[in-house]
Scaffold this motif. Structure first.
Motif, PDB file in Angstrom:
ATOM      1  N   ARG A   2     -10.234 -11.778  -2.588  1.00 34.49           N
ATOM      2  CA  ARG A   2     -12.026 -11.384  -3.010  1.00 34.49           C
ATOM      3  C   ARG A   2     -12.870 -12.261  -1.392  1.00 34.49           C
ATOM      4  NH1 ARG A   2     -11.509  -8.748  -7.049  1.00 34.49           N
ATOM      5  NH2 ARG A   2     -10.668  -9.850  -8.434  1.00 34.49           N
ATOM      6  N   THR A   5     -13.579  -8.474   0.710  1.00 36.65           N
ATOM      7  CA  THR A   5     -14.409  -7.385   0.518  1.00 36.65           C
ATOM      8  C   THR A   5     -15.422  -7.665   0.735  1.00 36.65           C
ATOM      9  OG1 THR A   5     -13.389  -8.179  -1.895  1.00 36.65           O
ATOM     10  CG2 THR A   5     -15.664  -6.895  -1.603  1.00 36.65           C
ATOM     11  N   GLU A  24     -13.278  -2.768  -3.402  1.00 36.63           N
ATOM     12  CA  GLU A  24     -12.823  -3.963  -4.589  1.00 36.63           C
ATOM     13  C   GLU A  24     -10.908  -3.666  -4.289  1.00 36.63           C
ATOM     14  OE1 GLU A  24     -12.648  -2.845  -9.791  1.00 36.63           O
ATOM     15  OE2 GLU A  24     -13.655  -1.203  -7.828  1.00 36.63           O
ATOM     16  N   ALA A  26      -9.013  -5.031  -7.271  1.00 37.29           N
ATOM     17  CA  ALA A  26      -8.462  -5.210  -8.594  1.00 37.29           C
ATOM     18  C   ALA A  26      -7.363  -5.172  -8.667  1.00 37.29           C
ATOM     19  CB  ALA A  26      -8.597  -3.606  -9.236  1.00 37.29           C
ATOM     20  N   GLU A  27      -7.163  -5.457 -10.145  1.00 39.53           N
ATOM     21  CA  GLU A  27      -5.660  -6.320 -10.565  1.00 39.53           C
ATOM     22  C   GLU A  27      -4.308  -4.883 -10.286  1.00 39.53           C
ATOM     23  OE1 GLU A  27      -2.669  -7.514 -14.802  1.00 39.53           O
ATOM     24  OE2 GLU A  27      -5.118  -8.483 -14.297  1.00 39.53           O
ATOM     25  N   SER A  28      -4.685  -3.860 -10.617  1.00 41.38           N
ATOM     26  CA  SER A  28      -3.498  -2.661 -10.067  1.00 41.38           C
ATOM     27  C   SER A  28      -4.211  -1.837  -9.480  1.00 41.38           C
ATOM     28  CB  SER A  28      -4.183  -1.546 -11.766  1.00 41.38           C
ATOM     29  OG  SER A  28      -5.376  -0.821 -11.422  1.00 41.38           O
ATOM     30  N   SER A  40      -6.988   4.524  -2.647  1.00 41.52           N
ATOM     31  CA  SER A  40      -6.813   4.287  -4.012  1.00 41.52           C
ATOM     32  C   SER A  40      -5.234   3.587  -4.016  1.00 41.52           C
ATOM     33  CB  SER A  40      -6.919   4.486  -5.281  1.00 41.52           C
ATOM     34  OG  SER A  40      -6.944   4.095  -6.181  1.00 41.52           O
TER      35      SER A  40
END
Length: 62
Positions: A2, A5, A24, A26-28, A40
């Motif tokens: 984090r 970021t 970002e 994220a978990e995935s 991504s």
């Protein structure tokens, strides 16, 4: 992660290193804003994430 970021990072996968601003984590997946657009990267493909150093050459595995 984090704390990275909004910073320029290098994201390593098996065979590729992506460079861009971390938007970002994220978990995935991890979302980067790069010179070529949005990227991504699925979390299960990531080997490392580190802050990009100003003087580091691109795509250098350490």
């Amino acid at each position: 992660m984090r704390d990275l970021t909004g910073k320029m990072v290098e994201v390593g996968t098996a065979g590729l290193v992506y460079v861009g601003k971390l938007v970002e984590a994220a978990e995935s997946e991890v979302l980067l804003e790069s010179d070529t657009g949005w990227v991504s990267i699925p979390m299960d493909r990531i080997v490392f994430i580190r802050e990009k150093e100003e003087d580091s050459p691109p795509f250098l595995f350490q």
